[in-house]
Write an enzyme that holds these catalytic residues in place. Structure first.
Site, PDB file in Angstrom:
ATOM      1  N   CYS A  74      69.235  83.150  21.171  1.00  0.00           N
ATOM      2  CA  CYS A  74      69.915  82.631  22.362  1.00  0.00           C
ATOM      3  C   CYS A  74      71.369  82.295  22.057  1.00  0.00           C
ATOM      4  O   CYS A  74      71.846  81.189  22.321  1.00  0.00           O
ATOM      5  CB  CYS A  74      69.193  81.400  22.893  1.00  0.00           C
ATOM      6  SG  CYS A  74      67.500  81.725  23.438  1.00  0.00           S
ATOM      7  N   ALA A  75      72.079  83.256  21.482  1.00  0.00           N
ATOM      8  CA  ALA A  75      73.465  83.048  21.105  1.00  0.00           C
ATOM      9  C   ALA A  75      74.362  82.939  22.327  1.00  0.00           C
ATOM     10  O   ALA A  75      74.023  83.392  23.428  1.00  0.00           O
ATOM     11  CB  ALA A  75      73.940  84.203  20.217  1.00  0.00           C
TER      12      ALA A  75
ATOM     13  N   LEU B  17      71.654  87.785  17.077  1.00  0.00           N
ATOM     14  CA  LEU B  17      71.504  86.875  15.942  1.00  0.00           C
ATOM     15  C   LEU B  17      72.749  86.891  15.056  1.00  0.00           C
ATOM     16  O   LEU B  17      73.587  87.790  15.167  1.00  0.00           O
ATOM     17  CB  LEU B  17      70.289  87.296  15.106  1.00  0.00           C
ATOM     18  CG  LEU B  17      68.934  87.278  15.821  1.00  0.00           C
ATOM     19  CD1 LEU B  17      67.871  87.951  14.954  1.00  0.00           C
ATOM     20  CD2 LEU B  17      68.537  85.845  16.144  1.00  0.00           C
TER      21      LEU B  17
ATOM     22  N   LYS C 194      77.523  93.349  17.094  1.00  0.00           N
ATOM     23  CA  LYS C 194      78.404  93.869  16.053  1.00  0.00           C
ATOM     24  C   LYS C 194      78.666  92.785  14.995  1.00  0.00           C
ATOM     25  O   LYS C 194      78.623  91.593  15.317  1.00  0.00           O
ATOM     26  CB  LYS C 194      79.725  94.350  16.658  1.00  0.00           C
ATOM     27  CG  LYS C 194      80.449  93.312  17.535  1.00  0.00           C
ATOM     28  CD  LYS C 194      81.175  92.268  16.698  1.00  0.00           C
ATOM     29  CE  LYS C 194      81.605  91.075  17.489  1.00  0.00           C
ATOM     30  NZ  LYS C 194      81.996  89.963  16.622  1.00  0.00           N
TER      31      LYS C 194
ATOM     32  N   SER D 126      63.386  82.357  20.894  1.00  0.00           N
ATOM     33  CA  SER D 126      64.301  81.531  20.109  1.00  0.00           C
ATOM     34  C   SER D 126      63.501  80.711  19.112  1.00  0.00           C
ATOM     35  O   SER D 126      62.304  80.471  19.306  1.00  0.00           O
ATOM     36  CB  SER D 126      65.102  80.596  21.026  1.00  0.00           C
ATOM     37  OG  SER D 126      65.874  79.677  20.280  1.00  0.00           O
TER      38      SER D 126
END
Length: 325
Positions: free
Chosen positions: A8-9, A70, A93, A33
Site C-alpha cells: 500500500c505504497a 513495494l 521502477k 498489506s
C-alpha cells in the site's frame, strides 16, 4: 484482467490505483498489506477486497496479475513468487536492484509464458514522442548533447528510501528517469564516462549522483539526481542550431499541460502540449501485453530498454566516485 496489489505504497494510492480504476480493461480485485488496517482502508477507498496477506492474494486463482509497489529491494523476491504462482507482474521502477536480477526475472517470466513489466510510466507520456518528432524534423539541428536532472526536497526521516537493504538511495530511486530519457532520445546502450555520488555514511545510501554518459553515436548526456534539494524534473536537448527544454518531464499529473521551450538564434518559442495520463497509458499497455495484443516486437523492446537501463544503473554504481557528505 483482474489484478491484485501487493503493498500500500504512496505511489499506488496517489497515482497507480486511480489509473487502474480508469482502465476499462482492468478490474482491481484485491489489495494486500503487512498492515491489515491499511489494506482495509485501501480496499474501501478503491472498491476491492482486502487480502489477509501477500500469500493469500497470490493463492487466489481469480487474480490474473499483480502490481508490486513495494520497496525496490523487495521486487525480486515478490515478483519471483508471483510468477511462480502463475501471475503476470507489473512492478514499480526500477524492476530490481541489478541487471543480473532483472535478466533472471525476465527469463523466468518468459519460460512461464507470463508478462513481466516495469512501471516506468513517464516514457509513455505523449510529450516525449512530440519532442522526438521536433528533433527529427530538424527543429534544433543535429543533437550534440543532452542534460537531464531530477531532484526532490529532503525525505522524511523514516522514509524507506533511506534504507540500504530495501534498495534505498537516490540512484535507484531517481536515476532511472534521466537514464531512460537519454536512452529514449539518444539510443542505447549508454556508457558511463565518470561521475560523483555523494552518500550518507550513517545510512550508507547515496543522496545524489552527477555523471556523464555517452550514446553509441558518441553524444554525451550529463545527468544529475538527488534528494535534499529544490524540486526539478527536466531535460534539455542541445543541437547544432538550438535547444529544446522539457519542464516537469518525469512527474506530470494527468491534467498538466506540458511546456516545451524551443530556443533558436536567441528567440525562444514556448509550446504548451495537450495533457496526457502516463499512468493510465502504462496500465493499458500492461493489459494489452497480458491479453496478447501488444505484439512480440514491442514486448521485446520493453525488455531490452529495461535491461539497458539496469546495466547503466549498475555501471553508475560501479564507475562513479563515492564521496561522503
Amino acid at each position: 484482467m483482474r489484478i491484485g496489489v501487493l503493498g500500500c505504497a504512496s505511489i499506488a494510492e496517489r497515482r497507480v490505483l486511480p489509473a487502474l480504476g480508469l482502465a476499462a480493461e482492468i478490474e482491481l480485485a484485491a489489495v494486500a498489506s503487512r498492515d491489515p488496517a491499511k489494506a482495509a482502508r485501501f480496499a474501501e477507498r478503491f472498491g476491492c477486497a482486502a487480502a489477509a496477506g501477500y500469500e493469500e492474494l497470490l493463492d487466489d486463482p481469480g487474480i490474473e496479475a499483480v502490481y508490486l509497489p513495494l520497496p525496490t529491494g523487495l521486487h525480486e523476491r515478490w515478483a519471483e513468487r508471483a510468477l511462480a504462482a502463475g501471475k503476470h507482474v507489473l512492478a514499480e521502477k526500477p524492476l530490481t536492484t541489478s541487471e543480473r536480477a532483472t535478466a533472471r526475472l525476465y527469463d523466468t517470466a518468459r519460460a512461464a509464458g507470463l508478462v513481466l513489466m516495469e512501471n516506468l510510466m513517464f516514457v509513455r507520456h505523449r510529450q516525449h514522442r512530440e519532442v522526438a518528432a521536433l528533433v527529427a524534423s530538424g527543429a534544433i539541428g543535429e543533437v550534440r548533447e543532452m542534460t537531464a536532472e531530477f531532484g526532490i526536497p529532503p525525505l522524511p526521516e523514516d522514509d524507506i528510501r533511506h534504507v540500504a537493504a530495501l534498495g534505498g538511495g537516490a540512484l535507484l530511486d531517481m536515476g532511472v528517469y534521466p537514464v531512460r530519457a537519454a536512452q529514449f532520445h539518444l539510443g542505447g546502450p549508454l556508457d558511463v564516462v565518470g561521475g560523483v555520488r555523494r552518500y550518507d555514511p550513517v545510512r550508507d545510501v547515496d543522496v545524489s549522483c552527477t555523471a556523464v554518459l555517452v550514446s553509441p553515436a558518441g553524444v554525451p548526456a550529463r545527468i544529475a539526481v538527488g534528494s535534499e534539494r529544490g524540486y526539478r524534473a527536466s531535460y534539455t536537448l542541445w543541437g547544432a542550431e538550438g535547444r529544446i527544454t522539457v519542464e516537469r518531464a518525469f512527474t506530470p499529473p494527468p491534467d498538466h499541460r506540458p511546456v516545451v521551450h524551443i530556443e533558436r538564434q536567441g528567440v525562444t518559442e514556448v509550446r504548451r502540449l495537450a495533457p496526457d495520463d502516463h499512468f493510465l497509458a502504462l496500465a493499458r499497455r500492461f493489459a494489452s501485453a497480458v491479453r496478447g495484443s501488444l505484439g512480440p516486437a514491442e514486448a521485446a523492446e520493453d525488455e531490452r530498454q529495461t535491461l539497458q537501463q539496469a546495466r547503466t544503473l549498475d555501471a553508475l554504481a560501479a564507475d562513479t566516485r563515492r564521496i561522503p557528505l
